[in-house]
Design a protein around this motif. Structure first.
Motif, short mmCIF file in Angstrom:
data_model
loop_
_atom_site.label_atom_id
_atom_site.label_comp_id
_atom_site.label_asym_id
_atom_site.label_seq_id
_atom_site.Cartn_x
_atom_site.Cartn_y
_atom_site.Cartn_z
N ALA A 1 0.83 -1.21 0.00
CA ALA A 1 0.00 0.00 0.00
C ALA A 1 0.86 1.25 0.00
O ALA A 1 0.59 2.21 -0.73
CB ALA A 1 -0.93 -0.01 1.21
N LEU A 2 1.92 1.25 0.81
CA LEU A 2 2.82 2.42 0.85
C LEU A 2 3.52 2.62 -0.49
O LEU A 2 3.77 3.75 -0.91
CB LEU A 2 3.86 2.25 1.95
N SER A 3 3.83 1.52 -1.17
CA SER A 3 4.52 1.63 -2.46
C SER A 3 3.63 2.28 -3.52
O SER A 3 4.12 2.76 -4.54
CB SER A 3 4.98 0.25 -2.95
N ARG A 4 2.32 2.31 -3.27
CA ARG A 4 1.38 2.90 -4.22
C ARG A 4 1.08 4.37 -3.90
O ARG A 4 0.25 4.99 -4.58
CB ARG A 4 0.06 2.13 -4.22
N LEU A 5 1.74 4.92 -2.89
CA LEU A 5 1.38 6.26 -2.46
C LEU A 5 1.63 7.32 -3.53
O LEU A 5 1.01 8.38 -3.52
CB LEU A 5 2.15 6.63 -1.18
N ASP A 6 2.51 7.04 -4.48
CA ASP A 6 2.74 7.99 -5.57
C ASP A 6 1.49 8.22 -6.40
O ASP A 6 1.40 9.22 -7.13
CB ASP A 6 3.88 7.50 -6.47
N GLU A 7 0.52 7.31 -6.31
CA GLU A 7 -0.73 7.49 -7.03
C GLU A 7 -1.59 8.59 -6.42
O GLU A 7 -2.55 9.06 -7.05
CB GLU A 7 -1.52 6.17 -7.06
N LEU A 8 -1.28 8.96 -5.20
CA LEU A 8 -2.02 10.02 -4.52
C LEU A 8 -1.41 11.37 -4.85
O LEU A 8 -0.24 11.62 -4.52
CB LEU A 8 -1.99 9.79 -3.00
N PRO A 9 -2.14 12.27 -5.49
CA PRO A 9 -1.59 13.60 -5.79
C PRO A 9 -1.14 14.29 -4.51
O PRO A 9 -1.84 14.27 -3.49
CB PRO A 9 -2.78 14.33 -6.44
N PHE A 10 0.03 14.91 -4.54
CA PHE A 10 0.60 15.51 -3.34
C PHE A 10 -0.27 16.63 -2.79
O PHE A 10 -0.19 16.95 -1.60
CB PHE A 10 2.01 16.05 -3.63
N ILE A 11 -1.14 17.19 -3.60
CA ILE A 11 -1.98 18.29 -3.14
C ILE A 11 -2.81 17.87 -1.92
O ILE A 11 -3.11 18.69 -1.04
CB ILE A 11 -2.91 18.78 -4.29
N HIS A 12 -3.19 16.58 -1.85
CA HIS A 12 -3.97 16.10 -0.71
C HIS A 12 -3.15 16.13 0.57
O HIS A 12 -3.66 16.46 1.65
CB HIS A 12 -4.49 14.69 -0.98
#
Length: 476
Positions: free
Chosen positions: A308-319
């Protein structure tokens, strides 16, 4: 009738004792420095077990106390019996050098965790032929017993001076820490609620509490921290089983077979397990007078958490930036992580009770920023965290937690959250085999939401941002 029940409990304890013995981990003989008794006074200094040398070293360093506390917390979160004992002692503030660390609730929390830790009472296998006298293991067994007795005495004193709210806080913190340990932690929680075990989930003959004290009208406060009841025993053993734990499955089946009444608890307990969430989203980062926050040193729940942590790049940093802005770390959100100043990164890390270089936030720190903003009331962060749990981005996929945070955002009038509660969960998530948990939370949805029709496109946009799925032109 009472004699028959006692006989049943005795037989049940005999079977469970065999299970515990099979699960008990071997505790190696630890070499190193012998700790001093709290406050420099007598008591149990001569009975304490040897400890390994602290990695901080003996030379004075800047923030040495803070580094030492964080090291102990890291070890204690991962089930180190001696680290839990030492951390609890530090938080009592009995040593003049550590008066600034005094925090009775935190001290009682780690004493309870140490006393319920199987490494504190499980048998130690003797040394092989190299130590024919077997004095080493005997000494370690004796000193662990002495440390548990001293811990019980101190914990009893702490609990006796607490309000009911403070005791509840101790209990909630213990539940949270054990839940971060996965199946072993859930098994411990089951034992803490089981009448067949001692007050600390230990075999009755190893409990530091005198059986005569337990029989009194007013038993020790430690014995009443966790209420004995069959529903919670089933719940926590079931949660351990859901994690694929064989020992938890054995305990659960043994519990079911012990009586028809307990077997009848299955449906309700399993439904509760499907909606169960820990008392905290992450450990409350409060700071006592020392200014050293209570850092959350739990791991990411095994392999699923790492993925799950490895997928964090999918979350836009704006959040993440919006969460930091809500927490007043940033003056305004930024879309690019590179726009963060070093002092802003350090401020966020300090708020989370973590030490970093100040150059970049780690993936876990980004997740913690969103969690921290969510628990402090940010509707945007609550919605984002809900989607993260639903999609398994940054945190392991968990429908119960997703529902919890969708409902928290909905309470603040968030239309996407309201739509998710009335539609997203009832439909389930395509491609996910575990539909039972998705369906279980549907029963909590308020029927008043059935006629609500917010923008489907806005919710899909949020889901697409997190999951990385492309948006359709008509939804933008």
């Amino acid at each position: 009738m009472a004699g028959h029940e006692a006989a049943q409990d005795a037989r049940r304890w005999g079977r469970r004792a065999l299970t515990i013995a099979a699960m008990a981990a071997l505790v190696p003989l630890m070499g190193g420095c012998e700790p001093k008794a709290p406050g420099g006074k007598g008591g149990f200094a001569s009975a304490t077990c040897p400890r390994p040398q602290s990695p901080i070293g003996v030379a004075p360093q800047f923030n040495a106390q803070e580094q030492d506390i964080r090291f102990l917390r890291r070890q204690a979160f991962h089930g180190d019996f001696f680290a839990q004992i030492d951390l609890a002692r530090r938080y009592t503030g009995r040593d003049a050098r550590e008066r600034n660390l005094e925090d009775p609730v935190e001290a009682a929390t780690w004493y309870e965790l140490a006393l319920s830790n199987p490494d504190g009472y499980s048998p130690i296998v003797p040394y092989p032929a190299a130590r024919k006298d077997n004095r080493g293991p005997k000494k370690i067994t004796d000193c662990r017993t002495a440390e548990r007795r001293a811990a019980f005495g101190t914990m009893e004193r702490l609990l006796s001076m607490m309000s009911s709210d403070e005791r509840q806080d101790v209990k909630n913190r213990v539940i949270y820490v054990l839940s971060t340990q996965g199946a072993p932690g859930f098994r411990t929680l089951a034992r803490l609620h089981d009448v067949a075990f001692g007050p600390f989930g230990d075999p009755p003959d190893t409990s530091p509490i005198d059986p005569k004290d337990l029989a009194r009208v007013k038993p020790p406060a430690s014995a009443t921290l966790f209420t004995r009841n069959d529903v919670d025993v089933y719940l926590y053993n079931y949660l351990a089983t859901q994690a694929g734990d064989v020992a938890g499955f054995v305990m659960l089946k043994d519990f079911e077979r012990s009586s028809p009444e307990r077997a009848a608890l299955a449906a309700d307990a399993q439904a509760t397990a499907a909606r169960w969430v820990p008392p905290y989203e992450f450990y409350p980062p409060e700071a006592p007078a020392s200014g050293v926050p209570h850092s959350d040193e739990s791991d990411t729940q095994g392999e699923s958490g790492a993925v799950a942590l490895s997928r964090l790049d999918e979350l836009p940093f704006i959040h993440v930036a919006r969460a930091m802005t809500y927490l007043r770390v940033l003056p305004a959100p930024v879309a690019d992580e590179k726009a963060l100043a070093p002092q802003e990164v350090q401020a966020m890390q300090g708020m989370l009770g973590r030490i970093g270089s100040g150059r970049r936030l780690s993936p876990l720190e980004k997740v913690r920023a969103i969690q921290y903003a969510a628990v402090n009331g940010s509707a945007n962060s609550q919605l984002v965290l809900a989607v993260m749990y639903a999609e398994g981005v940054g945190v392991p996929r968990d429908y119960a937690r997703a529902f919890h945070w969708f409902s928290e955002a909905e309470k603040q009038g968030n239309p996407e959250a309201k739509y998710a509660m009335s539609t997203y969960f009832s439909l389930g998530v395509a491609g996910i085999a575990d539909q039972d948990r998705a369906q279980a939370v549907v029963y909590q949805i308020d029927s008043a939401l059935s006629g609500f029709s917010p923008s489907v496109g806005r919710l899909r946009n949020v889901l697409a941002q997190v999951s990385g799925q492309p948006q359709r032109e008509g939804d933008r």
